[in-house]
Design a protein around this motif. Sequence first.
Motif, PDB file in Angstrom:
ATOM      1  N   ALA B   4       0.833  -1.208   0.000  1.00 30.09           N
ATOM      2  CA  ALA B   4       0.000   0.000   0.000  1.00 30.09           C
ATOM      3  C   ALA B   4       0.861   1.248   0.000  1.00 30.09           C
ATOM      4  CB  ALA B   4      -0.928  -0.011   1.207  1.00 30.09           C
ATOM      5  N   ALA B   5       1.962   1.200   0.765  1.00 26.71           N
ATOM      6  CA  ALA B   5       2.844   2.372   0.817  1.00 26.71           C
ATOM      7  C   ALA B   5       3.520   2.586  -0.530  1.00 26.71           C
ATOM      8  CB  ALA B   5       3.886   2.189   1.920  1.00 26.71           C
ATOM      9  N   TRP B   6       3.959   1.493  -1.149  1.00 28.31           N
ATOM     10  CA  TRP B   6       4.578   1.636  -2.463  1.00 28.31           C
ATOM     11  C   TRP B   6       3.595   2.206  -3.475  1.00 28.31           C
ATOM     12  CZ3 TRP B   6       6.872  -4.001  -2.589  1.00 28.31           C
ATOM     13  CH2 TRP B   6       7.906  -4.077  -1.656  1.00 28.31           C
ATOM     14  N   ILE B   7       2.356   1.721  -3.403  1.00 28.32           N
ATOM     15  CA  ILE B   7       1.349   2.203  -4.342  1.00 28.32           C
ATOM     16  C   ILE B   7       1.111   3.696  -4.133  1.00 28.32           C
ATOM     17  CG2 ILE B   7      -1.108   2.072  -4.912  1.00 28.32           C
ATOM     18  CD1 ILE B   7      -0.927  -0.951  -4.381  1.00 28.32           C
ATOM     19  N   ALA B   8       1.003   4.100  -2.879  1.00 24.00           N
ATOM     20  CA  ALA B   8       0.750   5.518  -2.597  1.00 24.00           C
ATOM     21  C   ALA B   8       1.907   6.375  -3.101  1.00 24.00           C
ATOM     22  CB  ALA B   8       0.539   5.715  -1.093  1.00 24.00           C
ATOM     23  N   ALA B   9       3.126   5.912  -2.845  1.00 25.99           N
ATOM     24  CA  ALA B   9       4.289   6.678  -3.289  1.00 25.99           C
ATOM     25  C   ALA B   9       4.360   6.713  -4.811  1.00 25.99           C
ATOM     26  CB  ALA B   9       5.566   6.067  -2.708  1.00 25.99           C
ATOM     27  N   SER B  10       4.005   5.605  -5.447  1.00 24.53           N
ATOM     28  CA  SER B  10       4.027   5.571  -6.908  1.00 24.53           C
ATOM     29  C   SER B  10       3.051   6.566  -7.480  1.00 24.53           C
ATOM     30  CB  SER B  10       3.672   4.167  -7.417  1.00 24.53           C
ATOM     31  OG  SER B  10       4.556   3.220  -6.893  1.00 24.53           O
ATOM     32  N   LYS B  11       1.899   6.686  -6.841  1.00 26.36           N
ATOM     33  CA  LYS B  11       0.903   7.637  -7.343  1.00 26.36           C
ATOM     34  C   LYS B  11       1.459   9.049  -7.301  1.00 26.36           C
ATOM     35  CE  LYS B  11      -3.380   5.244  -6.297  1.00 26.36           C
ATOM     36  NZ  LYS B  11      -4.802   5.499  -6.052  1.00 26.36           N
ATOM     37  N   ALA B  12       2.318   9.310  -6.331  1.00 28.34           N
ATOM     38  CA  ALA B  12       2.895  10.644  -6.221  1.00 28.34           C
ATOM     39  C   ALA B  12       4.059  10.827  -7.181  1.00 28.34           C
ATOM     40  CB  ALA B  12       3.352  10.893  -4.780  1.00 28.34           C
ATOM     41  N   GLY B  13       4.436   9.756  -7.916  1.00 26.37           N
ATOM     42  CA  GLY B  13       5.495   9.891  -8.895  1.00 26.37           C
ATOM     43  C   GLY B  13       6.824   9.303  -8.452  1.00 26.37           C
ATOM     44  N   ASP B  14       6.827   8.552  -7.351  1.00 28.13           N
ATOM     45  CA  ASP B  14       8.087   7.981  -6.862  1.00 28.13           C
ATOM     46  C   ASP B  14       8.427   6.742  -7.689  1.00 28.13           C
ATOM     47  OD1 ASP B  14      10.180   6.854  -5.533  1.00 28.13           O
ATOM     48  OD2 ASP B  14       9.303   7.027  -3.532  1.00 28.13           O
ATOM     49  N   VAL B  15       9.397   6.890  -8.572  1.00 31.82           N
ATOM     50  CA  VAL B  15       9.761   5.780  -9.459  1.00 31.82           C
ATOM     51  C   VAL B  15      10.373   4.634  -8.661  1.00 31.82           C
ATOM     52  CG1 VAL B  15      11.130   5.118 -11.456  1.00 31.82           C
ATOM     53  CG2 VAL B  15      10.139   7.389 -11.324  1.00 31.82           C
ATOM     54  N   GLN B  16      11.149   4.948  -7.639  1.00 26.05           N
ATOM     55  CA  GLN B  16      11.786   3.880  -6.860  1.00 26.05           C
ATOM     56  C   GLN B  16      10.727   3.022  -6.181  1.00 26.05           C
ATOM     57  OE1 GLN B  16      14.861   3.188  -7.265  1.00 26.05           O
ATOM     58  NE2 GLN B  16      15.003   4.992  -8.582  1.00 26.05           N
ATOM     59  N   ALA B  17       9.711   3.655  -5.667  1.00 28.51           N
ATOM     60  CA  ALA B  17       8.633   2.893  -5.029  1.00 28.51           C
ATOM     61  C   ALA B  17       7.923   2.024  -6.067  1.00 28.51           C
ATOM     62  CB  ALA B  17       7.642   3.845  -4.360  1.00 28.51           C
ATOM     63  N   PHE B  18       7.719   2.571  -7.238  1.00 27.74           N
ATOM     64  CA  PHE B  18       7.050   1.785  -8.269  1.00 27.74           C
ATOM     65  C   PHE B  18       7.915   0.610  -8.682  1.00 27.74           C
ATOM     66  CE2 PHE B  18       3.872   0.981 -11.338  1.00 27.74           C
ATOM     67  CZ  PHE B  18       4.504   0.543 -12.477  1.00 27.74           C
ATOM     68  N   ASN B  19       9.234   0.810  -8.710  1.00 25.65           N
ATOM     69  CA  ASN B  19      10.106  -0.292  -9.091  1.00 25.65           C
ATOM     70  C   ASN B  19      10.046  -1.441  -8.085  1.00 25.65           C
ATOM     71  OD1 ASN B  19      10.999   0.676 -11.552  1.00 25.65           O
ATOM     72  ND2 ASN B  19      12.728   1.789 -10.671  1.00 25.65           N
ATOM     73  N   ARG B  20       9.732  -1.125  -6.844  1.00 27.11           N
ATOM     74  CA  ARG B  20       9.530  -2.217  -5.873  1.00 27.11           C
ATOM     75  C   ARG B  20       8.344  -3.072  -6.317  1.00 27.11           C
ATOM     76  NH1 ARG B  20      11.924  -0.739  -0.900  1.00 27.11           N
ATOM     77  NH2 ARG B  20      11.444  -2.833  -0.190  1.00 27.11           N
ATOM     78  N   LEU B  21       7.301  -2.397  -6.815  1.00 29.35           N
ATOM     79  CA  LEU B  21       6.139  -3.135  -7.313  1.00 29.35           C
ATOM     80  C   LEU B  21       6.520  -3.934  -8.558  1.00 29.35           C
ATOM     81  CD1 LEU B  21       3.466  -0.319  -6.901  1.00 29.35           C
ATOM     82  CD2 LEU B  21       3.578  -2.434  -5.581  1.00 29.35           C
ATOM     83  N   VAL B  22       7.343  -3.335  -9.395  1.00 31.59           N
ATOM     84  CA  VAL B  22       7.774  -4.043 -10.606  1.00 31.59           C
ATOM     85  C   VAL B  22       8.488  -5.331 -10.226  1.00 31.59           C
ATOM     86  CG1 VAL B  22       9.296  -3.938 -12.607  1.00 31.59           C
ATOM     87  CG2 VAL B  22       7.936  -1.942 -11.992  1.00 31.59           C
ATOM     88  N   ILE B  23       9.402  -5.217  -9.280  1.00 30.67           N
ATOM     89  CA  ILE B  23      10.162  -6.394  -8.868  1.00 30.67           C
ATOM     90  C   ILE B  23       9.225  -7.461  -8.309  1.00 30.67           C
ATOM     91  CG2 ILE B  23      11.871  -7.211  -7.175  1.00 30.67           C
ATOM     92  CD1 ILE B  23      13.219  -4.414  -7.562  1.00 30.67           C
ATOM     93  N   ALA B  24       8.202  -7.026  -7.604  1.00 29.04           N
ATOM     94  CA  ALA B  24       7.286  -7.995  -6.990  1.00 29.04           C
ATOM     95  C   ALA B  24       6.436  -8.709  -8.029  1.00 29.04           C
ATOM     96  CB  ALA B  24       6.394  -7.276  -5.982  1.00 29.04           C
ATOM     97  N   TYR B  25       6.105  -8.039  -9.121  1.00 31.01           N
ATOM     98  CA  TYR B  25       5.128  -8.611 -10.058  1.00 31.01           C
ATOM     99  C   TYR B  25       5.671  -8.925 -11.447  1.00 31.01           C
ATOM    100  CZ  TYR B  25       1.487  -7.485  -6.680  1.00 31.01           C
ATOM    101  OH  TYR B  25       0.708  -7.448  -5.560  1.00 31.01           O
ATOM    102  N   GLN B  26       6.935  -8.632 -11.702  1.00 31.80           N
ATOM    103  CA  GLN B  26       7.394  -8.786 -13.090  1.00 31.80           C
ATOM    104  C   GLN B  26       7.412 -10.244 -13.517  1.00 31.80           C
ATOM    105  OE1 GLN B  26      11.282  -7.070 -13.523  1.00 31.80           O
ATOM    106  NE2 GLN B  26      12.216  -8.230 -11.855  1.00 31.80           N
ATOM    107  N   GLN B  27       7.704 -11.151 -12.587  1.00 35.38           N
ATOM    108  CA  GLN B  27       7.688 -12.573 -12.914  1.00 35.38           C
ATOM    109  C   GLN B  27       6.295 -12.987 -13.397  1.00 35.38           C
ATOM    110  OE1 GLN B  27      10.305 -15.212 -12.201  1.00 35.38           O
ATOM    111  NE2 GLN B  27       8.929 -16.027 -13.733  1.00 35.38           N
ATOM    112  N   THR B  28       5.299 -12.629 -12.609  1.00 26.30           N
ATOM    113  CA  THR B  28       3.918 -12.986 -12.954  1.00 26.30           C
ATOM    114  C   THR B  28       3.507 -12.327 -14.272  1.00 26.30           C
ATOM    115  OG1 THR B  28       3.410 -13.067 -10.598  1.00 26.30           O
ATOM    116  CG2 THR B  28       1.548 -12.982 -12.100  1.00 26.30           C
TER     117      THR B  28
END
Lengths: 354, 217
Positions: B4-28
């Motif tokens: 949830a924190a990564w998502i919130a930060a990503s919405k604000a434009g935080d690329v690093q936070a979004f990349n955490r999401l990328v790492i979590a879901y890129q395999q899937t």
Amino acid sequence: MRMGFFGRSRELSHEQAQEWLSAYLDRQLHREEAGRLESHLQACAGCREELQALRATQLLLRTLPPVRIPRSFTLEAAPRPAPLPGAFFFLRTATAMATTAFVALMAAALVLPLAGAPAGTPAAQRAPQEATEASAPVVAFGAQPEAARSALEPTMEAASAASAPAPEARSAATAPMRAAPPPAQAPAAAIAPPAPATPVGEQSLTELAPTAPATLPKVAAPLAAAPSAPAPPAEPSEAQLHPSRPMEPAAADVAAPALPQADVAAAGEPPVVGSPGVASGDGEPDAGVAGIGREKLALPETAGLPGELVESPQQSSASLSATLPVLQYVAGALSALLALATVGTWWVHRRRHR
Amino acid sequence: MDEAAWIAASKAGDVQAFNRLVIAYQQTAYSLAVRMLRDEDSAADATQDAFLAAFTHMNQFRGGSFKAWLLRIVLNQVYDRLRRLQRHPTESIDALTYEDDSPVLQIVNGSPTPEEVAISGEVMACIEAGLRTLSPEQRATVILSDVHGMSYEEIAATTGTSLGTVKSRLNRGRMAMRGYLTKHTELLPGSIRQYLERGRLEKEEVPDMAASERTGP
């Protein structure tokens, strides 16, 4: 659920059972459905084998190992586009809605006159075109009595011919215009006798000439505001009709209150009453006031009166025609502003994050 | 991991936070794309474009399953490419690259036999080929359910359809897969073959099957 014949309701058909097998495997059937399927499975070896084969297939699929990703899909920090602000999506939706409303209002403006337009006279149909090109109807009105008269006569004939169908046309017109007949008929009756008389017509013209500036504004204003579908043409034609009148801008505003005045004017001054009928060539709105004074003000009418001057001094029709253009402008301005805001937001966002 | 924190930060434009999401879901995400497209390069492009689009439209994600929202974007990219491929078909016979430490095939009747443990690439290729015979919608449903283990509700959210549509597509997709695999059983280990053909299952796998097993004709 299938109702079998011969009282075997609730018995599951083979086809239905086959369709439920996967959901049963995944425990997605309701208890009642699962119960019915199990009853069927007890009796149907084919479905039992199919269920087990589906289970094996599912397990096989589950054994597929994860695929190795060829590279990392993380985004680069700097040049990557940042998320568009939430406002952008809101503005985009709002723009779409405003534009739809604007288009609908413009379409309504086109549809309403067609819906309420009676047969009108050929002169009436000519008038709208002439309205756009006529420079100074009032000038022509006073300066060219001969032209007026010649234009008057065919118009008069058309008017008298149209006065009969006018009531019918009026009734066919939009609801707000329906009240026009009663008030229109009185002045029409007053005007009818002198109508065929050209001298009377001339007299009316001359009478009207000096009184035009005074009475036309009174009468034309409410008429202009009358339920005429082509609201945009209404304004220019108004201007054309009374270029010198300072009242013009307020014409639409005074439309409603001026309507009763029109009736009064019509009642009190028979020759002037004809002015409501000025609408002569105006087409639909004309119909109601068709016979009223059409012949009198034939010149200015053909000179380019818009359809509006016609009849129904109806409050509702007046308010409708008064509101529609306003709504159109508002919707158009709103959709333009929102579109600009949407594009601006996107552009600023792109500039900032390029 | 605070998604949830990564998502919130990503919405604000935080690329690093979004990349955490990328790492979590890129395999899937990549796994879904490559099984749908069967071409690794296209699948990689689709996955990358999907993550880019997800980041740009983060402010359109209003809660719920982020995985379903993200995979929906991936599926859109996949369908676009499938449509383009239909117009300009290209041959792609690349074999998928599997992880070395692949999970062992789960055999339902207890400890796996050596034959079963050594799952050959041909089996995987057979399954992949079978998936290719399905329609794109059935394939997506089967993959999301049986390869990724998503629930019917999650699949409905990902594909933008109703539960009924998910049930129907999954049922038809699995039956088509089963038909294809039955036709090519020579590639499958013996035990699997017999399961497909005779479907012998143990009761601990599907408890509710026990009743029908025991009360068979």
